[in-house]
Design an enzyme around this catalytic site. Structure first.
Site, PDB file in Angstrom:
ATOM      1  CB  ILE A   1      -1.034   0.010   1.136  1.00  0.00           C
ATOM      2  CG1 ILE A   1      -0.376  -0.158   2.492  1.00  0.00           C
ATOM      3  CG2 ILE A   1      -2.067  -1.053   0.937  1.00  0.00           C
ATOM      4  CD1 ILE A   1      -1.387  -0.185   3.624  1.00  0.00           C
ATOM      5  N   GLY A   2       2.115   1.105   0.076  1.00  0.00           N
ATOM      6  CA  GLY A   2       2.988   2.272  -0.010  1.00  0.00           C
ATOM      7  C   GLY A   2       4.437   1.861   0.136  1.00  0.00           C
TER       8      GLY A   2
ATOM      9  N   GLY B   1       8.270   3.445   1.251  1.00  0.00           N
ATOM     10  CA  GLY B   1       9.033   4.570   1.801  1.00  0.00           C
ATOM     11  C   GLY B   1      10.480   4.173   1.961  1.00  0.00           C
ATOM     12  CD  GLU B   2      14.679   7.325   1.993  1.00  0.00           C
ATOM     13  OE1 GLU B   2      15.710   6.904   2.533  1.00  0.00           O
ATOM     14  OE2 GLU B   2      14.621   7.765   0.829  1.00  0.00           O
ATOM     15  CB  SER B   3      11.921   2.513   6.865  1.00  0.00           C
ATOM     16  OG  SER B   3      10.597   2.943   6.883  1.00  0.00           O
ATOM     17  N   GLY B   4      11.142   0.916   3.767  1.00  0.00           N
ATOM     18  CA  GLY B   4      10.610  -0.319   3.213  1.00  0.00           C
ATOM     19  C   GLY B   4       9.185  -0.166   2.744  1.00  0.00           C
ATOM     20  CE  LYS B   5       8.612  -3.961  -2.017  1.00  0.00           C
ATOM     21  NZ  LYS B   5       8.829  -5.340  -2.457  1.00  0.00           N
TER      22      LYS B   5
ATOM     23  CE  LYS C   1       7.460   3.040   8.560  1.00  0.00           C
ATOM     24  NZ  LYS C   1       7.336   4.504   8.650  1.00  0.00           N
TER      25      LYS C   1
ATOM     26  CG  ASP D   1      10.084  12.751   7.185  1.00  0.00           C
ATOM     27  OD1 ASP D   1      10.565  13.529   6.337  1.00  0.00           O
ATOM     28  OD2 ASP D   1       9.963  11.522   6.986  1.00  0.00           O
TER      29      ASP D   1
END
Ligand code: ATP
Length: 542
Positions: free
Chosen positions: A141-142, A144-148, A164, A257
């Site tokens: 569903i998205g 980002g830097e730290s993973g999916k 997450k 952020d």
């Protein structure tokens, strides 16, 4: 903590670092992969600790638990540093806070004067397997830097949630802790469950959050063709996200952020959409160490620049809100690399000097009071930047006519420093206390811009001085501003990195600095120098 080495959790699927391409793909499915670990495991036992969502019911104020967790943080802060600088602090209340904090430190620690480097990490977590309670799907569903961020479904009632997965680390724990602390606010993504599971020997924190089906605001804005929002629409979004930021800042937490990707939408219908702040990966609150260095009275002796960092952290959020508002109003960011780089010396210079423009035609329809609000948010000096409380009272948020009376405002009265604004018609700088005007010129190409003094300067730069400086340094000249006229969706998504890097710069008082001992350093240059030293004649060694 249970060890789950024999299970085939495809960690790489989730922890993999994103690429701009995958990030921009938004919602997608990996349907052709089956994962026996995620599939059909049966809910077997009741949860061992109370569900987090039970604790998050109730009014949108910090819960007693949250307040208690925060009290050590707030109590180390100079009362005069609160955002309401003008308010006379209630001394007895402040003292009470300080004492509360001191007494919460174990006596032995106080006596020994021990320094506790990190605040304790507090969040309730489950140690049994997440798959006891949820079916984890391959639906992404998205990214980002730290993973999916993956979808998962409650085995109890099939409700969809966002999962997450973070590798366990002090940073990840801080993210989870601070997110958890704030998670009961209606404009902050709610945490439902936290798991500590081990996969293939890797300790992980698994964060199950409410699923926001409207996705993130950047993707949504982009999918709608990056058509600028009206001030009314933005006022609604900012009043909600500002609410969350105000709540965080009141708890002494800086998010650090804030960007469109981290603003999530509860629905695709703008009429009913609730906007929520997510991703606490950079969130920060003051640690207790200053207080712990010497019990009870230390806060009175902490240097202002140390305490000041906390204020900078908060003002970083305000700068980000300024960037977000700017992008939503015109479809392109105030600071960007015209060479398509994620970052450049020119862009850095423009950020540190507050050099940006309100070009035609997009900005012609934007009210002066909103532009003024942006100017206050993008001020280079964090100490004079708008606070969240001021923003929440602004006409942009309240929808009322602006009465721009602000202490030290260069735009509303004449008692400010000597910032000037560039006049597009005459090429002259106009006194700043004149009616503010949109800039329609800037510097291009960016790398022509010489490095200006990096100390915080006025929000608006004197072009005459800049031009003189550029001529002196052999740089380029002030030319027609070239705005990215058609910021097509893919381009907008590609600014993610630029905005991210810009934000990185704004995070003053960043992470603790760790200096490696030369003995353990693997720096190749150091290695070369050390080997040179050992192989060189005796005379070179000393
Ligand atoms: N609860 C949620 N509901 C819907 N989508 C979500 C949710 N949480 C995250 N996402 C999507 O996943 C993306 C990445 O999530 P998140 O920002 O938490 O990850 P990250 O790795 O910390 O990202 P960043 O690169 O900002 O550090 C978001 O931009 C959003 O599109």
């Amino acid at each position: 903590m249970s060890n789950n080495t024999n299970m085939m959790f495809e960690l790489d699927d989730i922890l993999e670092i994103s690429t701009p391409e995958t990030a921009s793909s938004g919602m997608s499915m990996i349907s052709n992969k089956s994962n026996p670990f995620f599939a059909g495991m049966v809910y077997s036992k009741p949860l061992e600790i109370p569900k987090l969502d039970d604790a998050t019911e109730g009014p949108q104020t910090p819960t007693t638990y949250q307040k208690n967790l925060c009290i050590n943080a707030t109590s180390e802060v100079d009362p005069h540093l609160s955002d309401d600088d003008d308010d006379e602090p209630d001394t007895s209340e402040e003292q009470k806070k300080l004492c509360l904090c001191a007494t919460s430190i174990p006596m032995e620690t106080q006596e020994a004067g021990l320094i506790q480097k990190k605040a304790a990490v507090n969040f309730p977590s489950h140690t049994h397997q997440i798959t006891d309670d949820y079916t984890v799907s391959h639906e992404i569903i998205g990214v980002g830097e730290s993973g999916k961020v993956m979808a998962c479904y409650s085995k109890r009632d099939e409700t969809k949630y966002a999962l997450k997965v973070l590798r366990d680390s002090p940073k990840a724990r801080r993210e989870v802790e601070l997110h958890y602390l704030a998670s009961n606010h209606e404009n902050i993504v709610k945490i439902i469950d936290i798991y500590e599971n081990t996969f293939d020997g890797l300790k992980c924190l698994l964060l199950v959050c409410e699923f926001l089906e409207g996705g993130d605001l950047l993707t949504r804005f982009e999918n709608a063709g990056s058509v600028p929002y009206t001030e009314k629409q933005i006022g609604e979004i900012i009043s909600q996200i500002g609410n969350a930021v105000e709540y965080l800042h009141d708890m002494n937490i800086a998010h650090r952020d804030i960007k469109l990707e981290n603003i999530l939408c509860s629905s695709i219908d703008p009429e009913t959409c609730v906007y929520k702040l997510g991703d606490f990966g950079f969130a920060k609150r003051p640690e207790r160490n200053h207080l712990m260095e010497s019990p009870c009275c230390t806060p009175f002796y902490v240097a202002p620049e140390v305490l000041g960092r906390e204020k900078y952290d908060k003002s970083c959020d305000m700068w980000s809100l300024g960037v977000a508002i700017y992008i939503l109003l015109c479809g392109y960011p105030p600071f960007y690399s015209m060479k398509g780089l994620a970052f450049s010396p020119g862009m850095k210079t423009r950020i540190t000097t507050g050099l940006y423009a309100f070009p035609s035609p997009e900005w012609d329809v934007v009210s002066e009071s909103t532009k003024d609000e942006i100017r206050h948010l993008l001020k280079t000096d964090p100490a004079t930047r708008t606070t969240i409380h001021e923003l929440m009272r602004s006409s942009l948020v309240t929808g009322e006519e602006s009465i721009a009376i602000r202490r030290g405002s260069p735009y509303s009265n004449s008692d400010s420093d000597s910032a000037v604004e560039f006049n597009m018609d005459s090429g002259e700088s106009t006194p700043e206390n004149d009616t503010p005007r949109s800039w329609s010129r800037s510097i291009t190409p960016e790398d022509d811009v010489p490095e200006l003094p990096s100390k915080a300067g006025p929000a608006i730069i004197n072009f005459k001085k800049l031009e003189a400086l550029m001529l002196k340094t052999g740089g380029g000249s002030v030319r027609q501003f070239s705005k990215p006229s058609a910021m097509k969706p893919p381009r907008l998504h590609s600014i993610q990195e630029e905005v991210g890097r810009a934000l990185d710069m704004m995070r003053l008082g960043n992470e603790d600095c760790f200096i490696k001992s030369p003995k353990i350093s693997e720096n190749p240059l150091l290695q070369r120098r050390l080997s040179l030293k050992t192989s060189s004649p005796e005379s070179f060694k000393n």
